[in-house]
Scaffold this active site. Structure first.
Site, PDB file in Angstrom:
ATOM      1  N   CYS A  83       0.837  -1.200   0.000  1.00 42.39           N
ATOM      2  CA  CYS A  83       0.000   0.000   0.000  1.00 42.39           C
ATOM      3  C   CYS A  83       0.881   1.262   0.000  1.00 42.39           C
ATOM      4  O   CYS A  83       1.552   1.537  -0.981  1.00 42.39           O
ATOM      5  CB  CYS A  83      -0.999  -0.041   1.149  1.00 42.39           C
ATOM      6  SG  CYS A  83      -2.359   1.143   0.981  1.00 42.39           S
ATOM      7  N   HIS A 193      -3.536  -5.311  -0.426  1.00 38.78           N
ATOM      8  CA  HIS A 193      -3.155  -5.827   0.888  1.00 38.78           C
ATOM      9  C   HIS A 193      -3.132  -7.358   0.859  1.00 38.78           C
ATOM     10  O   HIS A 193      -4.180  -7.993   1.000  1.00 38.78           O
ATOM     11  CB  HIS A 193      -4.148  -5.346   1.955  1.00 38.78           C
ATOM     12  CG  HIS A 193      -4.056  -3.895   2.241  1.00 38.78           C
ATOM     13  ND1 HIS A 193      -3.240  -3.386   3.236  1.00 38.78           N
ATOM     14  CD2 HIS A 193      -4.635  -2.824   1.653  1.00 38.78           C
ATOM     15  CE1 HIS A 193      -3.345  -2.064   3.264  1.00 38.78           C
ATOM     16  NE2 HIS A 193      -4.183  -1.697   2.298  1.00 38.78           N
ATOM     17  N   GLU A 195      -2.184  -9.345   3.095  1.00 37.15           N
ATOM     18  CA  GLU A 195      -2.595  -9.872   4.402  1.00 37.15           C
ATOM     19  C   GLU A 195      -4.113  -9.932   4.556  1.00 37.15           C
ATOM     20  O   GLU A 195      -4.629 -10.565   5.477  1.00 37.15           O
ATOM     21  CB  GLU A 195      -1.980  -9.041   5.535  1.00 37.15           C
ATOM     22  CG  GLU A 195      -2.628  -7.695   5.802  1.00 37.15           C
ATOM     23  CD  GLU A 195      -2.223  -6.580   4.849  1.00 37.15           C
ATOM     24  OE1 GLU A 195      -2.607  -5.423   5.098  1.00 37.15           O
ATOM     25  OE2 GLU A 195      -1.507  -6.867   3.860  1.00 37.15           O
TER      26      GLU A 195
END
Length: 213
Positions: A83, A193, A195
């Site tokens: 990001c 992202h 994750e």
């Protein structure tokens, strides 16, 4: 030998989610969520996450004395930006009229309001938030086992425009096509992202932890 991973903490990242995802894919690694430049320098691998506004991120990186350590790490060890960790690689951001790290030539710009529409005229909201496809621009070890066009999770209002589009490794369309991942030497950085991106994201993190650039 145990791999040491530094997740750079400059007060602006979703650090817990990133750290937990790395622990999940590589439980044998030594994970340091750290704001200490010495830890960043000593680590085998470095992850630079980030959320929020670019001016705040750059100010906090500087205030914690991390700027030089992050730049040096980007020249010598596997380095993953997420990001804002992607955006800060570049020279300049329109968000707050602020300079980035200047590791990659280019700029960060806001999605153009007049082009935020689907072909049928439906308006698209900014920020770009939710799941979207990433088209792989060429082969790379971090794409191993991830289908071209796999969906990842995004939350952003700005995107990078590299001077050299040869470093673009992933592209996504949201009203317009934009660079959603870049790669150069030991650097890999993504706008999305991993994750928060289910199996595709975990596979990318696994690939990063095993990457030998």
């Amino acid at each position: 030998m145990t791999t040491t991973v530094a997740v750079v903490d400059y007060g602006m990242g979703n650090l817990r989610s990133v750290a937990k995802a790395i622990e999940h894919v590589m439980p044998t690694a030594t994970l340091l969520v750290t704001s200490d430049p010495v830890d960043v320098a000593k680590a085998d691998r470095v992850v630079v996450p980030g959320q929020g506004a670019m001016p705040d991120c750059m100010r906090e990186l500087e205030a914690r004395g991390l700027r030089a350590a992050v730049i040096r790490a980007a020249t010598e060890k596997p380095w993953l930006g997420i990001c804002i960790g992607l955006q800060m690689l570049f020279d300049y951001s329109e968000e707050g009229d602020v300079a980035g790290l200047g590791i990659c030539a280019g700029r960060v710009v806001r999605f153009p309001h007049e082009q935020m529409a689907l072909p049928d005229g439906t308006r698209l909201k900014v920020p770009h938030m939710g799941w979207n496809e990433v088209q792989q621009q060429r082969l790379h070890p971090l794409w191993n086992g991830i289908a071209d066009g796999a969906r990842f999770y995004f939350v952003h209002s700005y995107y990078v425009v590299p001077d050299d589009f040869g470093i673009t490794i992933g592209q996504t369309r949201y009203g317009i096509p934009f660079t959603s991942a870049v790669a150069r030497d030991n650097i890999f950085a993504v706008q999305f992202h991993p994750e928060k991106s289910a199996q595709a994201g975990l596979r990318l993190l696994t690939n990063f932890m095993n990457w030998k650039p």
